[in-house]
Design an enzyme around this catalytic site. Structure first.
Site, PDB file in Angstrom:
ATOM      1  N   ASP A  12      22.953  83.964  54.906  1.00 57.27           N
ATOM      2  CA  ASP A  12      24.092  84.473  54.121  1.00 57.27           C
ATOM      3  C   ASP A  12      24.898  85.535  54.866  1.00 57.27           C
ATOM      4  O   ASP A  12      25.495  86.409  54.254  1.00 57.27           O
ATOM      5  CB  ASP A  12      23.637  85.072  52.771  1.00 57.27           C
ATOM      6  CG  ASP A  12      22.770  84.117  51.999  1.00 57.27           C
ATOM      7  OD1 ASP A  12      23.077  82.922  52.014  1.00 57.27           O
ATOM      8  OD2 ASP A  12      21.781  84.570  51.386  1.00 57.27           O
ATOM      9  N   GLY A  16      29.264  80.329  57.649  1.00 58.04           N
ATOM     10  CA  GLY A  16      30.190  79.268  57.240  1.00 58.04           C
ATOM     11  C   GLY A  16      31.622  79.632  57.587  1.00 58.04           C
ATOM     12  O   GLY A  16      32.364  78.840  58.159  1.00 58.04           O
ATOM     13  N   HIS A  40      26.702  77.317  52.624  1.00 58.17           N
ATOM     14  CA  HIS A  40      27.747  78.145  53.206  1.00 58.17           C
ATOM     15  C   HIS A  40      28.894  78.178  52.227  1.00 58.17           C
ATOM     16  O   HIS A  40      29.223  77.155  51.637  1.00 58.17           O
ATOM     17  CB  HIS A  40      28.306  77.510  54.470  1.00 58.17           C
ATOM     18  CG  HIS A  40      27.318  77.408  55.579  1.00 58.17           C
ATOM     19  ND1 HIS A  40      26.675  78.493  56.090  1.00 58.17           N
ATOM     20  CD2 HIS A  40      26.903  76.353  56.281  1.00 58.17           C
ATOM     21  CE1 HIS A  40      25.894  78.097  57.068  1.00 58.17           C
ATOM     22  NE2 HIS A  40      26.003  76.805  57.198  1.00 58.17           N
ATOM     23  N   ARG A 306      21.373  87.950  44.926  1.00 57.08           N
ATOM     24  CA  ARG A 306      20.699  88.245  46.193  1.00 57.08           C
ATOM     25  C   ARG A 306      20.128  89.661  46.168  1.00 57.08           C
ATOM     26  O   ARG A 306      20.686  90.539  45.523  1.00 57.08           O
ATOM     27  CB  ARG A 306      21.689  88.107  47.345  1.00 57.08           C
ATOM     28  CG  ARG A 306      22.074  86.661  47.572  1.00 57.08           C
ATOM     29  CD  ARG A 306      23.103  86.500  48.683  1.00 57.08           C
ATOM     30  NE  ARG A 306      23.439  85.087  48.833  1.00 57.08           N
ATOM     31  CZ  ARG A 306      24.599  84.647  49.307  1.00 57.08           C
ATOM     32  NH1 ARG A 306      25.536  85.492  49.685  1.00 57.08           N
ATOM     33  NH2 ARG A 306      24.819  83.357  49.423  1.00 57.08           N
ATOM     34  N   GLY A 415      37.472  89.908  55.770  1.00 50.35           N
ATOM     35  CA  GLY A 415      37.881  89.181  54.569  1.00 50.35           C
ATOM     36  C   GLY A 415      37.313  87.776  54.651  1.00 50.35           C
ATOM     37  O   GLY A 415      36.911  87.333  55.734  1.00 50.35           O
TER      38      GLY A 415
END
Ligand code: GDP
EC number: 6.3.4.4
Length: 427
Positions: A12, A16, A40, A306, A415
Site C-alpha cells: 500500500d 499502483g 492497487h 489499515r 497527490g
C-alpha cells in the site's frame, strides 16, 4: 530496458500510482507475483479504480499487460476485472497470460476460509483469496498450470489424484462437503474458454521484446516486509515480493533489470496482523487514516481499516536494501501537511540497545520505536511541480528520510493523480 516497481514496506505504498505513471513510457507491464489478495488504487482520466490482478498498465492503449508465471491467477476474477474497466469506457487492454502461470482453484479459496475459521483468533488475517493454499500446492507440485487446461485426459486424471488428498482434509479436519472431480473439471473447462485467447509463452515473448529494446515494467505487489524469506515471517505473503523475483516470475534474465524503483510512503500503514514497530493508535491514528491515501487508508481489496504509524527509517532502510533499490519514490507526502510536528522512527530499542538494523521476527517483537520529531510544514503541497518550490520543512523531512534510509529519493508524489509528481536529482 527493464525496470521494476516494488514496495519497501508492508504494501500500500502507492505502487499502483507510480506504475500507472511510468506506464506512459512503457511498452509492456508485467505482474510477476501475488494474486488478487491485494490491490492497487489508481486515479486517472477514466476515474478511480481498484485493480487486483490486472497490471496497472491496462489504462494505456500502447501497453501490453502481462500476467507472469509467478502470479496466482484467479481466472474468473481476472475477467470480472477486465469487464469492470471496459464497462467504464476503458478500451479493451491488450493482455497476455503466461502458459506457465498456475490457477487459483475454487477449493484454494475454500481451504483459505476453512483454515482461518479453524485458527479463529490465531489466524493470519488472510484476505481469503486462496493465495496461501495456492502457493502451498504449487510447491507441493499439485498445482495446475494454465497449459494443463489444453490436455483434457491428463487433466482429468490429475484432478482425481489431487482431490483424494483434499477430501481427506475436508472430511476429517474441516468437516466440510467433499470435492467432486467432475465439478472441478467442468469449472476448469469454463476457465479454458475464458483464458485461451490470451495464453502465451511469456518468457519467449519478453526475450524478443528485450532484444528489440522495448521498455518493460515489472510491477510488484505488497512490499519487502511481506516477503516470505526476508519479511516478518510468518506474517508474510506466500510469494516473493522482491524485484529479484521479477526475473523468475516473468521469466527474464536477472541482469536485465536495470532500475529498481522502490516505493516508500511518507508515513506507515499495514493491513493484517504482524509486527509494526512505529504503529500509532487512538485519535492520532484515526486522523492519519482518515486523511491518508486518497480518501482514507482502507484496504483496496477488503475495505479493512489499515493500521497506521509514523515513517519507519529502520524498516524502510532494510526494505530498500533488500529490494536492491536504485531509486526511491516517496509517496503520499501531501497527506502530512496538517501536522505541527512529525515523529519519525529512527531506531529500534531492543532490550535497552538501540539499533538501526531491521532484525528477525523474534527480536522485532521486542523492539520499541525511538523517535525524532521534525517540524511540519502546515501547507497543502499538492500541485507543486518543482522540488525547490516545496516548503523548507517539507524538503528537510525528505532529506532527513533520505539520509536515514541511505537510498536516493528521486521521485516525490504529492497527490494521487498521474501528474502529481516531482522529479529530483538526489544528493
Ligand atoms: P499500492 O498497493 O502500493 O498501489 O497502494 P494503494 O493502492 O493502497 O495506494 C495508496 C493510496 O494512496 C491510493 O488510494 C492512491 O490513490 C493514493 N496515493 C498514491 N500516491 C499518492 C500521493 O502522493 N498522495 C495522495 N494523497 N494519495 C496518493
Amino acid at each position: 530496458m527493464v525496470r521494476a516497481v516494488v514496495g519497501a514496506n508492508w504494501g500500500d505504498e502507492g505502487k499502483g500510482k507510480i506504475t500507472d505513471m511510468l506506464g506512459q513510457e512503457s511498452d509492456i507491464i508485467v505482474r510477476f507475483q501475488g494474486g488478487a489478495n491485494a490491490g492497487h488504487t489508481i486515479v486517472n482520466d477514466y476515474g478511480k479504480f481498484a485493480l487486483h490482478t490486472l497490471p496497472s498498465g491496462v489504462f494505456y492503449s500502447h501497453t501490453t499487460s502481462i500476467i507472469g508465471n509467478g502470479v496466482a491467477l484467479n481466472i474468473p476474477l481476472l475477467f470480472k476485472e477486465i469487464k469492470s474497466i471496459t464497462d467504464r469506457n476503458v478500451p479493451m487492454p491488450k493482455i497476455l497470460v503466461s502458459d506457465r502461470a498456475q490457477m487459483v482453484m475454487p477449493y484454494h479459496i475454500l481451504f483459505d476460509e476453512y483454515e482461518e475459521e479453524r485458527l479463529a483468533g490465531k489466524s493470519f488475517g488472510s484476505t481469503k483469496s486462496g493465495i496461501a493454499p495456492f502457493y502451498s500446492d504449487k510447491y507441493a507440485k499439485i498445482g495446475f498450470q494454465v497449459s494443463e487446461l489444453f490436455d483434457e485426459e491428463a487433466l482429468k486424471e490429475k484432478i482425481e489424484r489431487v482431490i483424494v488428498q483434499k477430501n481427506v482434509l475436508l472430511e476429517n479436519l474441516y468437516h466440510k462437503p467433499l470435492l467432486k472431480a467432475d465439478d472441478i473439471f467442468n469449472t476448469l473447462m469454463e476457465y479454458k474458454e475464458m483464458v485461451a485467447p490470451y495464453v502465451c509463452d511469456v518468457s519467449a515473448y519478453l526475450y524478443e521484446a528485450i532484444k528489440e529494446g522495448k521498455n518493460i515494467l515489472l510491477e510488484g505487489q505488497l512490499g519487502s516486509l511481506k516477503d516470505p524469506d526476508h519479511g516478518i515471517y510468518p506474517m508474510v505473503t506466500s510469494s516473493s515480493t522482491l524485484a529479484a523475483y521479477g526475473a523468475i516470475g516473468a521469466g527474464i534474465p536477472p541482469y536485465e533489470i536495470k532500475q529498481i524503483i522502490t516505493v516508500c510512503k511518507a508515513y506507515s500503514s499495514a493491513v493484517g496482523a504482524g509486527e509494526f514497530v512505529s504503529e500509532i493508535f487512538g485519535d492520532e491514528a484515526d486522523e492519519l487514516r482518515r486523511r491518508g491515501g486518497d480518501g482514507g487508508e482502507f484496504g483496496a481489496t477488503t475495505g479493512r481499516p489499515r493500521r497506521m504509524g509514523w515513517f519507519d527509517c529502520v524498516a524502510s532502510k532494510y526494505g530498500c536494501r533488500i529490494q536492491g533499490t536504485t531509486d526511491v519514490a516517496f509517496t503520499v507526502l501531501d497527506v502530512l501537511g496538517y501536522l505541527d510536528e512529525i515523529p519519525v522512527c529512527v531506531g529500534y530499542d531492543i532490550d535497552g540497545e538501540v539499533t538501526t538494523d531491521f532484525p528477525t521476527t523474534s527480536k522485532l517483537k521486542k523492539a520499541k520505536p525511538v523517535y525524532e520529531t521534525l517540524p511540519g510544514w502546515k501547507t497543502d503541497i499538492r500541485g507543486i511541480k518543482k522540488y525547490e518550490d516545496l516548503p523548507e520543512n517539507c524538503r528537510k523531512y525528505i532529506e532527513f528520510v533520505e539520509e536515514h534510509i541511505g537510498f536516493p529519493i528521486t521521485m516525490i508524489s504529492n497527490g494521487p493523480g498521474r501528474n502529481d509528481i516531482i522529479y529530483r536529482n538526489a544528493k
